[in-house]
Design an enzyme around this catalytic site. Structure first.
Site, PDB file in Angstrom:
ATOM      1  N   SER A 221       0.813  -1.210   0.000  1.00 30.55           N
ATOM      2  CA  SER A 221       0.000   0.000   0.000  1.00 30.55           C
ATOM      3  C   SER A 221       0.856   1.273   0.000  1.00 30.55           C
ATOM      4  O   SER A 221       1.514   1.576  -0.987  1.00 30.55           O
ATOM      5  CB  SER A 221      -0.954  -0.044   1.198  1.00 30.55           C
ATOM      6  OG  SER A 221      -1.968   0.917   1.081  1.00 30.55           O
TER       7      SER A 221
ATOM      8  N   ASP B  66      10.240   5.905 -10.056  1.00 28.64           N
ATOM      9  CA  ASP B  66       9.816   6.655 -11.240  1.00 28.64           C
ATOM     10  C   ASP B  66      10.583   7.962 -11.405  1.00 28.64           C
ATOM     11  O   ASP B  66      10.873   8.383 -12.524  1.00 28.64           O
ATOM     12  CB  ASP B  66       8.314   6.956 -11.163  1.00 28.64           C
ATOM     13  CG  ASP B  66       7.462   5.726 -11.401  1.00 28.64           C
ATOM     14  OD1 ASP B  66       7.988   4.741 -11.947  1.00 28.64           O
ATOM     15  OD2 ASP B  66       6.276   5.738 -11.021  1.00 28.64           O
TER      16      ASP B  66
ATOM     17  N   LYS C 220      -0.781  -4.443  -3.202  1.00 31.60           N
ATOM     18  CA  LYS C 220      -2.083  -3.926  -2.727  1.00 31.60           C
ATOM     19  C   LYS C 220      -2.226  -2.494  -3.227  1.00 31.60           C
ATOM     20  O   LYS C 220      -1.748  -1.552  -2.616  1.00 31.60           O
ATOM     21  CB  LYS C 220      -2.132  -3.999  -1.202  1.00 31.60           C
ATOM     22  CG  LYS C 220      -3.303  -3.251  -0.540  1.00 31.60           C
ATOM     23  CD  LYS C 220      -4.641  -3.885  -0.868  1.00 31.60           C
ATOM     24  CE  LYS C 220      -5.740  -3.379   0.077  1.00 31.60           C
ATOM     25  NZ  LYS C 220      -6.017  -1.944  -0.025  1.00 31.60           N
TER      26      LYS C 220
END
Length: 727
Positions: free
Chosen positions: A489, A500, A514
């Site tokens: 999460s 990224d 998740k």
């Protein structure tokens, strides 16, 4: 009066909802179930079938509407779905296929395709008919088991060339009651063998098995309407995704059964797993986490209080298991569990945990440093461990300027580490199951000047982008983020954003996956937890299902086939949306191959890694075992081989540290118990992985010193393409 007559009379007098779709089926199924009692168990004379209530029927209709019109997944209620609900419901009630036979399944042929239309309109009787028959069959099987034990376990033959499947979830249903008798004799023989090989005397084995079966039998006779309704609704809601579920009014009081905030808790998140209660995760800083023996995917067999006999909880309701585990602070609860890595459900271990509250400061981020010498040069690497993404909301709302939160604490720790002159920073997010979303967003902001951190898409395809609006940077140096399968999460949002932005390397193992957001909605009867949104990285890919793939992988003991989003039935798939504009601070493609090469060269000669890999190989082989022998001599030989392997690996690790080897497996287990009681002890694998993170950091600095700063990223950064999507 027959069972069928009892239930029809009760319905007539109580005014319960009745539906014609399966009225005849009720009588046929229940009359086919023979009755009987075991003399040593105080139980009702007959099993009283449970019936649906008007409130449950209304809740069912509301659930069906919510699922069809507000869930993230666009899924209609069709004949195909009806069959899937039927299969899922049977899996929930008899997941190991040890109670029902093919003869029983055949009786449900007519209603298999009718469940969908019945669920749309609150016609619950078909599901209750199935539940009642399963309960009746459970009673029959347990009575048979007790009768078999009464005949004497010394009459069982352990010399034949027999075996039994470890996991029957994919096995065919046994053909009839006689075939189930044969299966249950094998199950009893397996349980007896396992306990004999662990040193138990026959008298103690009989007492243990009798207590187990009598406890389960008692629970079967005490079945409630709410048990059937919750099981049926969760088979239904689970078709949309595994995180969508129905909570009964009682279960709603303990949403997620998270005992972390309770004074009498052990700090564990539990869920039902067929007839077992399974550990989902441990709360950082909680008693179970600090004790060190309980693991995710362990299944609880029995619970005992101080100086009391264990209570077998197989087949118990989740809320009642939780009630047993709870108790006064500083008291001890003992759990008997089937370890996650056990090759056989008869293999258990006992874990004693002292109850306590989970204090916020014990979940707080913490720091350490490691020093490495590489080619005559010394490196000091800072390590920040974040067990969870937390925030003291009460203090925040009260206006306390010193309220605790992950981001505030990490900012302070970075300042302290920089004062120590660290060359790089390792962020340890292993076993971090997530927490406050805004903390993940703010934490990313400590490492970038500003920009988007995560995208959230709802069922209408509307996309919300969370941003770091603060241009200040708390740390601009080289960064490594450690993850494992239990990183989930919010942890995945942070790790994905760092990856990224090219802000650092992710090292470890694939994260949980998740990537969905749930909301809890009240019903007239209980609550519905429903998935309404999905997380996406700034690069467009979802964290759902796939998680974050590390740039450099380090194997883990955790079994990815049993833990993780992609191990769950009906999990929402991975997909992607358009990227949002974001800076790329560094392009690792020019050095990643060399980093991996150096990492692999270190591991090829690293004795700690070699031992870890041996242990992983051993556990993988154990998990792959699909059957166990019921022949005493063959089983004993296999048991001794497993014990020798465990002892060999443990002693090799001790010799590596210059410690005296254990003489026996009993010595090893005694030492493990002592370590579990010592809350200051550390896990060898954790230290080993952190050190490797430091070595990778040193490699990064060796290969490109530009990584020491992000103050002028445009010199070597590329801007991501702008998204055409409306934000």
């Amino acid at each position: 009066m027959t069972i069928a007559e009892r239930i029809m009379a009760r319905r007539s007098s109580a005014g319960s909802v009745r539906f014609g779709v399966c009225k005849a089926m009720t009588v046929a199924l229940l009359l086919s179930a023979p009755l009987g009692l075991h003399a040593n168990v105080e139980t009702p004379d007959v099993y009283e079938p449970v019936a649906p209530t008007i409130d449950q029927a209304r809740a069912n209709i509301l659930i069906a509407r919510q699922l069809q019109f507000t869930h993230f997944r666009d899924l209609g209620i069709s004949d195909e779905l009806s069959g899937d609900v039927f299969d899922a419901y049977l899996d929930y009630l008899d997941g190991q296929r040890i109670y029902l036979s093919q003869d029983d399944i055949a009786k449900f042929d007519k209603i298999r395709t009718q469940l969908g239309s019945a669920l749309k309109t609150g016609q619950l009787q078909p599901g209750f008919d199935i539940y009642n028959l399963v309960q009746q069959r459970i009673i029959e099987r347990l009575q048979f088991a007790l009768e078999t034990i009464d005949k004497g376990i010394d009459t069982l033959d352990f010399s034949a060339d027999e075996s039994i499947l470890v996991d029957r979830s994919k096995a065919d249903w046994e053909s009839n009651a006689k075939a189930l008798d044969d299966l249950w004799v094998k199950r009893i023989k397996n349980a007896v063998l396992a306990q004999r090989l662990n040193g138990a005397e026959d008298e103690a084995i009989v007492e243990t098995l009798r207590r187990r079966y009598e406890g389960q039998l008692k629970r079967a006779y005490q079945a409630r309407s709410e048990d059937a309704f919750q099981a049926y609704m969760n088979a239904f809601t689970g078709m949309w995704d595994p995180h969508t579920s129905y909570f009964s009014p009682r279960t709603s009081e303990n949403f997620n059964i998270n005992m972390s905030l309770s004074l009498e808790g052990i700090g564990a998140v539990l869920q039902s797993d067929n007839e077992y209660t399974k550990v989902v995760r441990l709360v950082p800083g909680g008693p179970a986490s600090k004790q060190g023996q309980l693991e995710p995917a362990d299944r609880i067999v029995s619970v005992s209080q101080e100086d009391e006999k264990p209570v077998n909880v197989i087949g118990w309701r989740l809320d009642e298991v939780v009630d047993l585990i709870r108790g006064p602070r500083n008291s001890t609860v003992t759990l008997e569990v089937i370890p996650a890595n056990a090759s056989d459900e008869t293999i258990t271990e006992t874990i004693a945990i002292k109850r306590d509250e989970v204090k916020l400061e014990e979940q707080s981020a913490s720091k350490d440093t490691i020093r490495l010498e590489r080619g005559g040069k010394e490196y000091t690497i800072g390590v920040i461990t974040i067990p969870t993404f937390y925030a003291d909301f009460q203090a925040m709302q009260a206006g306390d300027p010193n309220y605790k939160s992950t981001t505030r604490d990490v900012r302070n720790l970075i300042t302290e580490l920089e004062a120590d002159g660290v060359d790089g920073l390792v962020m340890d997010l292993r076993n971090n199951g997530g927490g406050a979303l805004h903390e993940a967003n703010d934490l990313v902001g400590l490492f970038i000047d500003k920009g988007p951190t995560v995208q959230i898409r709802n069922a209408n395809n509307d996309v919300q982008v969370l941003n770091d609006e603060d241009p200040s940077v708390a740390y601009d140096g080289p960064l490594v983020v450690l993850t494992n399968r239990m990183s989930a999460s919010a942890s995945e949002i942070f790790a994905g954003a760092i990856q990224d932005y090219g802000r650092g390397l992710v090292v470890g193992s694939q994260t949980f996956g998740k990537g969905t957001v749930q909301a809890v909605r009240p019903l007239n009867h209980g609550q519905l937890k429903i998935t309404q949104s999905k997380f996406y990285r700034v690069s467009g890919g979802s964290t759902q299902h796939k998680g974050v793939i590390p740039d450099i992988e380090i194997p883990s003991r955790i079994d990815k086939t049993r833990i993780g989003e992609d191990a769950l039935d009906h999990a929402l798939p991975w997909d992607q949306i358009e990227a949002v504009p974001h800076t790329r601070y560094f392009d690792f493609s020019g050095i990643i191959d060399e980093l991996r090469k150096r990492h692999e060269e270190r591991f090829s000669t690293n004795l700690e890694f070699s031992l870890l890999q041996q242990e992983i190989d051993f556990l993988t082989k154990q998990r792959a075992t699909d059957s166990v022998s019921l022949n005493l001599e063959e089983r004993r030989a296999k048991h001794e081989q497993i014990e020798r392997t465990r002892l060999t690996i443990a002693n090799a690790r001790r010799e590596l540290k210059g410690q005296t080897p254990f003489e026996s497996l009993e010595d090893l287990e005694d030492w493990q118990d002592q370590q579990a009681a010592d809350l200051n002890s550390t896990d060898e694998e954790l230290d080993f992985v952190i050190r490797e993170g430091g070595h990778i950091m040193a490699d990064m600095l060796d290969l490109d010193n530009r990584m020491a700063s992000i103050l002028d990223p445009q010199q070597f950064a590329a801007q991501a393409p702008a998204s055409a999507a409306t934000r």
